[in-house]
Scaffold this motif. Sequence first.
Motif, PDB file in Angstrom:
ATOM      1  N   LYS A 201      -3.950   6.775  -3.987  1.00  0.00           N
ATOM      2  CA  LYS A 201      -2.778   6.538  -3.154  1.00  0.00           C
ATOM      3  C   LYS A 201      -1.572   6.194  -4.025  1.00  0.00           C
ATOM      4  CE  LYS A 201      -4.833   6.903   0.901  1.00  0.00           C
ATOM      5  NZ  LYS A 201      -4.525   8.007   1.831  1.00  0.00           N
ATOM      6  N   LEU A 202      -0.411   6.704  -3.617  1.00  0.00           N
ATOM      7  CA  LEU A 202       0.802   6.436  -4.395  1.00  0.00           C
ATOM      8  C   LEU A 202       1.081   4.943  -4.509  1.00  0.00           C
ATOM      9  CD1 LEU A 202       3.274   9.201  -3.154  1.00  0.00           C
ATOM     10  CD2 LEU A 202       2.355   8.938  -5.464  1.00  0.00           C
ATOM     11  N   VAL A 203       0.806   4.200  -3.440  1.00  0.00           N
ATOM     12  CA  VAL A 203       1.124   2.782  -3.435  1.00  0.00           C
ATOM     13  C   VAL A 203       0.322   2.018  -4.484  1.00  0.00           C
ATOM     14  CG1 VAL A 203      -0.591   2.048  -1.711  1.00  0.00           C
ATOM     15  CG2 VAL A 203       1.609   0.848  -1.870  1.00  0.00           C
ATOM     16  N   ASP A 204      -0.813   2.594  -4.918  1.00  0.00           N
ATOM     17  CA  ASP A 204      -1.652   1.933  -5.908  1.00  0.00           C
ATOM     18  C   ASP A 204      -1.306   2.309  -7.338  1.00  0.00           C
ATOM     19  OD1 ASP A 204      -3.122   0.613  -3.920  1.00  0.00           O
ATOM     20  OD2 ASP A 204      -4.445   2.344  -3.656  1.00  0.00           O
ATOM     21  N   LYS A 205      -0.420   3.268  -7.519  1.00  0.00           N
ATOM     22  CA  LYS A 205      -0.007   3.661  -8.868  1.00  0.00           C
ATOM     23  C   LYS A 205       0.924   2.584  -9.445  1.00  0.00           C
ATOM     24  CE  LYS A 205      -2.194   7.530  -8.541  1.00  0.00           C
ATOM     25  NZ  LYS A 205      -3.438   7.732  -9.317  1.00  0.00           N
ATOM     26  N   PRO A 206       0.644   2.072 -10.632  1.00  0.00           N
ATOM     27  CA  PRO A 206       1.400   0.929 -11.147  1.00  0.00           C
ATOM     28  C   PRO A 206       2.911   1.126 -11.163  1.00  0.00           C
ATOM     29  CG  PRO A 206      -0.544   1.301 -12.478  1.00  0.00           C
ATOM     30  CD  PRO A 206      -0.468   2.456 -11.525  1.00  0.00           C
ATOM     31  N   LEU A 207       3.373   2.304 -11.548  1.00  0.00           N
ATOM     32  CA  LEU A 207       4.814   2.497 -11.644  1.00  0.00           C
ATOM     33  C   LEU A 207       5.445   2.599 -10.255  1.00  0.00           C
ATOM     34  CD1 LEU A 207       7.226   2.687 -13.452  1.00  0.00           C
ATOM     35  CD2 LEU A 207       6.810   5.143 -13.720  1.00  0.00           C
ATOM     36  N   MET A 208       4.788   3.312  -9.343  1.00  0.00           N
ATOM     37  CA  MET A 208       5.320   3.391  -7.985  1.00  0.00           C
ATOM     38  C   MET A 208       5.302   2.011  -7.329  1.00  0.00           C
ATOM     39  SD  MET A 208       6.730   5.054  -5.562  1.00  0.00           S
ATOM     40  CE  MET A 208       6.522   6.833  -5.754  1.00  0.00           C
ATOM     41  N   ARG A 209       4.246   1.249  -7.574  1.00  0.00           N
ATOM     42  CA  ARG A 209       4.184  -0.105  -7.009  1.00  0.00           C
ATOM     43  C   ARG A 209       5.339  -0.953  -7.527  1.00  0.00           C
ATOM     44  NH1 ARG A 209      -0.779  -2.552  -9.037  1.00  0.00           N
ATOM     45  NH2 ARG A 209      -1.863  -1.219  -7.546  1.00  0.00           N
ATOM     46  N   ASN A 210       5.704  -0.758  -8.788  1.00  0.00           N
ATOM     47  CA  ASN A 210       6.817  -1.495  -9.372  1.00  0.00           C
ATOM     48  C   ASN A 210       8.127  -1.148  -8.663  1.00  0.00           C
ATOM     49  OD1 ASN A 210       8.770  -2.657 -11.177  1.00  0.00           O
ATOM     50  ND2 ASN A 210       7.238  -2.587 -12.806  1.00  0.00           N
ATOM     51  N   VAL A 211       8.328   0.146  -8.423  1.00  0.00           N
ATOM     52  CA  VAL A 211       9.539   0.579  -7.723  1.00  0.00           C
ATOM     53  C   VAL A 211       9.585  -0.018  -6.317  1.00  0.00           C
ATOM     54  CG1 VAL A 211      10.745   2.578  -6.743  1.00  0.00           C
ATOM     55  CG2 VAL A 211       9.765   2.714  -9.044  1.00  0.00           C
ATOM     56  N   LEU A 212       8.486   0.085  -5.576  1.00  0.00           N
ATOM     57  CA  LEU A 212       8.443  -0.410  -4.205  1.00  0.00           C
ATOM     58  C   LEU A 212       8.660  -1.921  -4.154  1.00  0.00           C
ATOM     59  CD1 LEU A 212       5.425   1.665  -2.844  1.00  0.00           C
ATOM     60  CD2 LEU A 212       7.850   2.058  -2.352  1.00  0.00           C
ATOM     61  N   ALA A 213       8.051  -2.644  -5.087  1.00  0.00           N
ATOM     62  CA  ALA A 213       8.214  -4.096  -5.119  1.00  0.00           C
ATOM     63  C   ALA A 213       9.660  -4.474  -5.417  1.00  0.00           C
ATOM     64  CB  ALA A 213       7.284  -4.707  -6.171  1.00  0.00           C
ATOM     65  N   ASP A 214      10.282  -3.765  -6.334  1.00  0.00           N
ATOM     66  CA  ASP A 214      11.681  -4.030  -6.684  1.00  0.00           C
ATOM     67  C   ASP A 214      12.587  -3.802  -5.477  1.00  0.00           C
ATOM     68  OD1 ASP A 214      13.626  -4.847  -8.426  1.00  0.00           O
ATOM     69  OD2 ASP A 214      13.439  -3.151  -9.799  1.00  0.00           O
ATOM     70  N   LEU A 215      12.346  -2.713  -4.768  1.00  0.00           N
ATOM     71  CA  LEU A 215      13.116  -2.434  -3.550  1.00  0.00           C
ATOM     72  C   LEU A 215      12.874  -3.507  -2.496  1.00  0.00           C
ATOM     73  CD1 LEU A 215      12.497   1.418  -3.247  1.00  0.00           C
ATOM     74  CD2 LEU A 215      14.625   0.309  -3.929  1.00  0.00           C
TER      75      LEU A 215
ATOM     76  N   PRO B 121       5.350  -6.202 -14.955  1.00  0.00           N
ATOM     77  CA  PRO B 121       4.153  -5.842 -14.192  1.00  0.00           C
ATOM     78  C   PRO B 121       3.216  -7.029 -14.032  1.00  0.00           C
ATOM     79  CG  PRO B 121       4.022  -4.984 -16.422  1.00  0.00           C
ATOM     80  CD  PRO B 121       5.396  -5.550 -16.271  1.00  0.00           C
ATOM     81  N   GLY B 122       2.443  -6.977 -12.953  1.00  0.00           N
ATOM     82  CA  GLY B 122       1.486  -8.049 -12.703  1.00  0.00           C
ATOM     83  C   GLY B 122       0.923  -7.935 -11.304  1.00  0.00           C
ATOM     84  N   PRO B 123      -0.081  -8.737 -11.009  1.00  0.00           N
ATOM     85  CA  PRO B 123      -0.726  -8.650  -9.691  1.00  0.00           C
ATOM     86  C   PRO B 123       0.189  -9.023  -8.536  1.00  0.00           C
ATOM     87  CG  PRO B 123      -1.509 -10.578 -10.927  1.00  0.00           C
ATOM     88  CD  PRO B 123      -0.711  -9.745 -11.877  1.00  0.00           C
ATOM     89  N   ASP B 124       1.233  -9.814  -8.829  1.00  0.00           N
ATOM     90  CA  ASP B 124       2.127 -10.212  -7.751  1.00  0.00           C
ATOM     91  C   ASP B 124       2.875  -9.032  -7.142  1.00  0.00           C
ATOM     92  OD1 ASP B 124       1.422 -12.825  -7.890  1.00  0.00           O
ATOM     93  OD2 ASP B 124       3.168 -13.478  -9.046  1.00  0.00           O
ATOM     94  N   LEU B 125       3.029  -7.941  -7.876  1.00  0.00           N
ATOM     95  CA  LEU B 125       3.753  -6.789  -7.343  1.00  0.00           C
ATOM     96  C   LEU B 125       3.035  -6.227  -6.117  1.00  0.00           C
ATOM     97  CD1 LEU B 125       4.968  -4.854 -10.518  1.00  0.00           C
ATOM     98  CD2 LEU B 125       6.041  -6.748  -9.285  1.00  0.00           C
ATOM     99  N   ALA B 126       1.729  -6.189  -6.134  1.00  0.00           N
ATOM    100  CA  ALA B 126       0.984  -5.710  -4.972  1.00  0.00           C
ATOM    101  C   ALA B 126       1.200  -6.620  -3.782  1.00  0.00           C
ATOM    102  CB  ALA B 126      -0.504  -5.614  -5.317  1.00  0.00           C
ATOM    103  N   THR B 127       1.271  -7.920  -4.022  1.00  0.00           N
ATOM    104  CA  THR B 127       1.516  -8.886  -2.944  1.00  0.00           C
ATOM    105  C   THR B 127       2.897  -8.691  -2.352  1.00  0.00           C
ATOM    106  OG1 THR B 127       0.099 -10.461  -4.101  1.00  0.00           O
ATOM    107  CG2 THR B 127       1.508 -11.337  -2.369  1.00  0.00           C
ATOM    108  N   ILE B 128       3.877  -8.423  -3.201  1.00  0.00           N
ATOM    109  CA  ILE B 128       5.247  -8.194  -2.730  1.00  0.00           C
ATOM    110  C   ILE B 128       5.304  -6.953  -1.848  1.00  0.00           C
ATOM    111  CG2 ILE B 128       7.578  -7.574  -3.479  1.00  0.00           C
ATOM    112  CD1 ILE B 128       7.090  -9.303  -5.987  1.00  0.00           C
ATOM    113  N   VAL B 129       4.668  -5.879  -2.287  1.00  0.00           N
ATOM    114  CA  VAL B 129       4.673  -4.639  -1.510  1.00  0.00           C
ATOM    115  C   VAL B 129       3.950  -4.848  -0.183  1.00  0.00           C
ATOM    116  CG1 VAL B 129       3.887  -2.243  -1.452  1.00  0.00           C
ATOM    117  CG2 VAL B 129       4.848  -3.188  -3.563  1.00  0.00           C
ATOM    118  N   GLU B 130       2.844  -5.539  -0.219  1.00  0.00           N
ATOM    119  CA  GLU B 130       2.084  -5.779   1.017  1.00  0.00           C
ATOM    120  C   GLU B 130       2.920  -6.583   2.017  1.00  0.00           C
ATOM    121  OE1 GLU B 130      -2.084  -7.930   2.502  1.00  0.00           O
ATOM    122  OE2 GLU B 130      -1.586  -7.785   0.372  1.00  0.00           O
ATOM    123  N   ARG B 131       3.683  -7.552   1.534  1.00  0.00           N
ATOM    124  CA  ARG B 131       4.532  -8.354   2.421  1.00  0.00           C
ATOM    125  C   ARG B 131       5.584  -7.488   3.101  1.00  0.00           C
ATOM    126  NH1 ARG B 131       6.660 -13.389   3.582  1.00  0.00           N
ATOM    127  NH2 ARG B 131       8.928 -13.634   3.539  1.00  0.00           N
TER     128      ARG B 131
END
Length: 549
Positions: A335-349, A534-544
């Motif tokens: 899934k795109l959302v699980d790709k580290p770089l895409m997750r970084n973009v989504l979290a930043d947004l 990068p870090g595990p918090d990015l996934a938490t940010i995207v999930e929120r």
Amino acid sequence: MAGSTHTVTNQPPPLTGHDVYGTDRALVAAVERHVGPELRDEAHGDLSALGRSAGSAQLQEWAAQANEFPPRLRTHDRYGNRIDEVDFHPAWHRLLGKGVGAGLTAAWTRPAGHVRRAAGFLVWTQVEAGNGCPLSMTHAAVPALRADPELAAVWEPRLTSTVYDRELRPARLKAGALLGMGMTEKQGGSDVRAATTVATPLAEDGTYTLSGHKWFCSAPMSDGFLVLARTRPAGEDGDLTCFLVPRVLEDGGRNPFLLQRLKDKLGNRSNASGEVEFDGTWARRVGEEGRGVRTIIGMVAATRLDCVLGSAGLMRQAVAQAIHHCTHRAAFGGKLVDKPLMRNVLADLAVESEAATTLALRLAAAYDDGGERERALLRIAVPAAKYWVTKRCTPVVVEAAECLGGNGYVEESGMPRLIRESPLNSIWEGAGNVQALDVVRALQREPAALNAYLQEVGAARGADHRLDAAIKGLLTELADLSGVEARARRLAERFALVLQGALLVRFAPPEIADAFCASRLGGDGGAAFGALSPGPDLATIVERAAPSS
């Protein structure tokens, strides 16, 4: 019939059938924070009802129709009579009716009205931003009209009504009314003091006829308009005066209000903006003669806050669409959302979106409070927020569209409409330079504004070293205001960023506040989105930030 090679796979489902309000955790938290416990259940219930409506497939279809079939000007009827009317697609009226019915013009008449209305406006912008213009101006006109209690007695109950009455007739016969505004002229633009429209007094006290033009008349289908005109010709002593121009006179006749053409705009195409000529047009003075700018400034401040809310809404919708797409779309083995770089973009947004929402609702809460300190805070925080948040909107929306790949460049995705809409709030009600200079003006003329701001950000001092350093840096810049005009934009940006950082440190989840302070205040970010540490918090940010459907 589809051929065997046309089986559709790996496409995300439409983002419909969800609660736009209830799935926006940052917005729900802001309402929880700023609305008293005795009103919270009612506020959440009303906003969730609006959010479910906003997330429905039906309303999304109406939004597409309102933009696909823009308003059309009819200057004359079939017999040659001048009528100056604007025809809209039925979808426009349905959407505007729902916005009025949801109380998006009624903030002044109910407890915690500004926070509840701000949250609703942010939600409603995500459906269709064009009808936000008449809703915003109708809401914002109330404080200006209160300068004349007699006028306010007639108009305020109709402007704050939850009834959408689209028929053109005298205000006293209507269950609800909308108000527009006309300030700028061809030769002046943002310099409203260059206006040449002349008001000539009539025998009845407080009444005049107007002669002149307005280069931008917002929402020209409205029941009335607040305009600025001179009671003396340009070049003579005297200043501008504020007037109310009704569309229909008390006897039912049409007030001369000559619509020359509608603007062909980049975005906001569902909404009409026109050029209007006054030729013996009847008007009623609002406030003192020669004090028109002061009278109308309350309206301008309120619409500037709506620019912040509108941009925050566009950001939220863009981020929601990007995360939804990436959650369902697979590429390169996952899934795109699980790709580290895409997750970084989504979290930043997502961080940018939450910062905008948190700031906008804090300013709405200041309106509800109404105390001296809160009014002083608004004086400097509104132009700073209007400058910064509206400028951040376009890069956020464009980056979010890129997350959809080629699909984001196709009209059916809805993203191009968001892109076209995204620069508007930066331009409307005073572009970037006007806002930045207004921040400087507040610094120079109103010490209480800076004191209120420093108290607000000071409440977060000691919680994050990068925020503390940013506050110290801002104070250093303020120590010497020589040549300040040339660096007014930098100052406005810093005021907004520091205030956003302070609010997030106090109220947002730690991962949101940390990412914001590191990237926006500490320099641990990039010019483009997606450069967070990068870090595990990015996934938490995207999930929120993820919507559910």
